[in-house]
Design an enzyme around this catalytic site. Structure first.
Site, short mmCIF file in Angstrom:
data_model
loop_
_atom_site.label_atom_id
_atom_site.label_comp_id
_atom_site.label_asym_id
_atom_site.label_seq_id
_atom_site.Cartn_x
_atom_site.Cartn_y
_atom_site.Cartn_z
N HIS A 104 2.63 -7.31 -3.57
CA HIS A 104 4.06 -7.06 -3.25
C HIS A 104 4.25 -8.34 -2.32
CE1 HIS A 104 5.04 -3.42 -5.38
NE2 HIS A 104 3.50 -2.85 -4.77
N THR A 130 -0.52 -3.94 -2.61
CA THR A 130 0.35 -4.08 -1.35
C THR A 130 0.35 -5.66 -1.01
OG1 THR A 130 -0.02 -1.94 -0.39
CG2 THR A 130 0.71 -3.57 1.20
#
Ligand code: NAD
Ligand code: ZN
Length: 341
Positions: free
Chosen positions: A43, A40
């Site tokens: 990202h 994450t």
């Protein structure tokens, strides 16, 4: 204090001085010791379309951590200054039907640490006491720092019984590799892990996969034949988010097979529902960790001898975060731990 901040709407993260967080009566203040870099966070670093529509800028990022409590709110009775703790990365509302029933992982009003509220890539974090997990002294600090993703692996791997079953895991990322270790520990017969990255398949072997498949050169059906399996996998753990991997899984399950799906596809993903219906498959979505049953199980499995240490492949000081993110982005890593001391 120093913190890694998403301070501009473009690729990258920036090490900046930000104000120390304050606590309210139900919170604890934690001095961060170590943090794990999550997919994450990558990202968010990359500033992909998900990050652009999810992350308010500026935001202190990061959610995998271990640290020491340095201050407690006046309402906090269960924690002490000096406790070694991690944080459950999902802050739930506490008032909805699911929360009130104790099914907090199903809260529809979940906020993510380092996503929707200030994160753990910092010298200090403030957290509600309901999100704090007190570590037993037997838990190694590096391992404690990755309880969050380890929890994703455990939650998924233990969703369906694996004792005496054959398990297919698609995706040998850090979470797929940790899930392989858990399935092996929990008594599966074959734990077959697929990926397209040979470096990661090697890591899966070290973590307890009984067989690995590079789906670019070998099919999972061939591996089944080679193993003398005639009816397909009993349990599937989808841990890649990749549509090809998902189709591989659907095609290689036994009748009545059960699939736990953690991988997050980039968008809509087609599926041949005839295979689901006629093969009577169960597909269950998995998000986060069960509060706090997953945390309890993680602790007890580690104490019982489950060894996940090979998953930590790199360690850096936080000031060298760029190197950590570069290696994560190359795909040639397991978990990367940053030290905040
Ligand atoms: P990762 O991206 O590091 O690993 C995914 C792996 O899948 C990679 O090694 C990639 O090479 C592999 N892959 C790509 N194509 C494949 C194919 N055709 N067959 C098999 N494998 C293939 O991710 P991670 O950090 O290990 O997390 C696993 C997944 O779970 C990701 O999709 C992540 O977004 C998701 N996730 C979900 C939750 C949740 O709560 N649901 C939490 C954390 C992560
Ligand atoms: Zn709720």
């Amino acid at each position: 204090m120093k913190a890694l901040v998403k301070s501009h709407s473009k690729e990258g993260l920036w090490l900046e001085d930000v104000p120390e967080p304050t606590i309210s009566i139900n919170d604890v203040l934690i001095k961060i010791d170590r943090t794990g870099i999550c997919g994450t966070d990558v990202h968010i670093y990359n500033w992909d379309s998900w990050a652009q529509k999810t992350i308010p800028v500026p935001m202190v990022v990061g959610h995998e951590f271990v640290g020491e409590i340095v201050e407690i709110g006046s309402n906090v009775a269960d924690f002490r200054v000096g406790d070694i703790v991690s944080g459950e990365g999902h802050v739930v509302c506490g008032r909805c039907r699911n929360c009130m029933a104790g099914r907090r992982h199903l809260c529809a009003d979940t906020k993510g640490i380092g996503v929707n509220r200030p994160g753990a890539f910092a010298e200090y974090i403030s957290l509600p006491m309901t999100n704090v997990w007190h570590h037993d002294h037997s838990i190694d600090r590096d391992i404690a720092s990755i309880f969050d993703p380890f929890g994703n692996a455990v939650h998924t791997a233990l969703t369906f019984p694996v004792l005496g079953e054959d398990v297919l895991i698609t995706g040998a990322g850090p979470i797929g590799c940790m899930a392989a270790a858990v399935c092996q520990y929990a008594g599966a017969r074959y734990v077959v892990v697929s990926d397209v990255n040979p470096w990661r398949l090697e890591l899966a072997k070290k973590m307890g996969a009984t067989h690995v498949v590079d789906v670019r050169s070998e099919s999972i059906a061939d591996v089944q034949k080679h193993l003398g399996m005639h009816e397909g996998f009993d349990v599937g753990l989808e841990m890649s988010g990749n549509p090809h991997a998902f189709h591989d899984m659907i095609d290689n399950m036994c009748h009545g097979g059960k699939i736990a799906m953690l991988g997050i596809p980039e968008g809509e993903m087609a599926i041949d529902w005839n295979k689901v219906v006629f093969n009577m498959l169960t597909i269950k979505g998995i998000y986060g960790r069960e509060m706090y049953e997953t945390w309890y199980k993680m602790t007890v499995m580690i104490q019982g001898g489950l060894n996940i240490t090979p998953i930590i492949t790199h360690r850096f000081h936080y000031s060298d975060f760029q190197e950590g993110f570069d290696i994560m982005r190359s795909g040639m890593s397991g978990k990367i731990v940053l030290n905040w001391n």
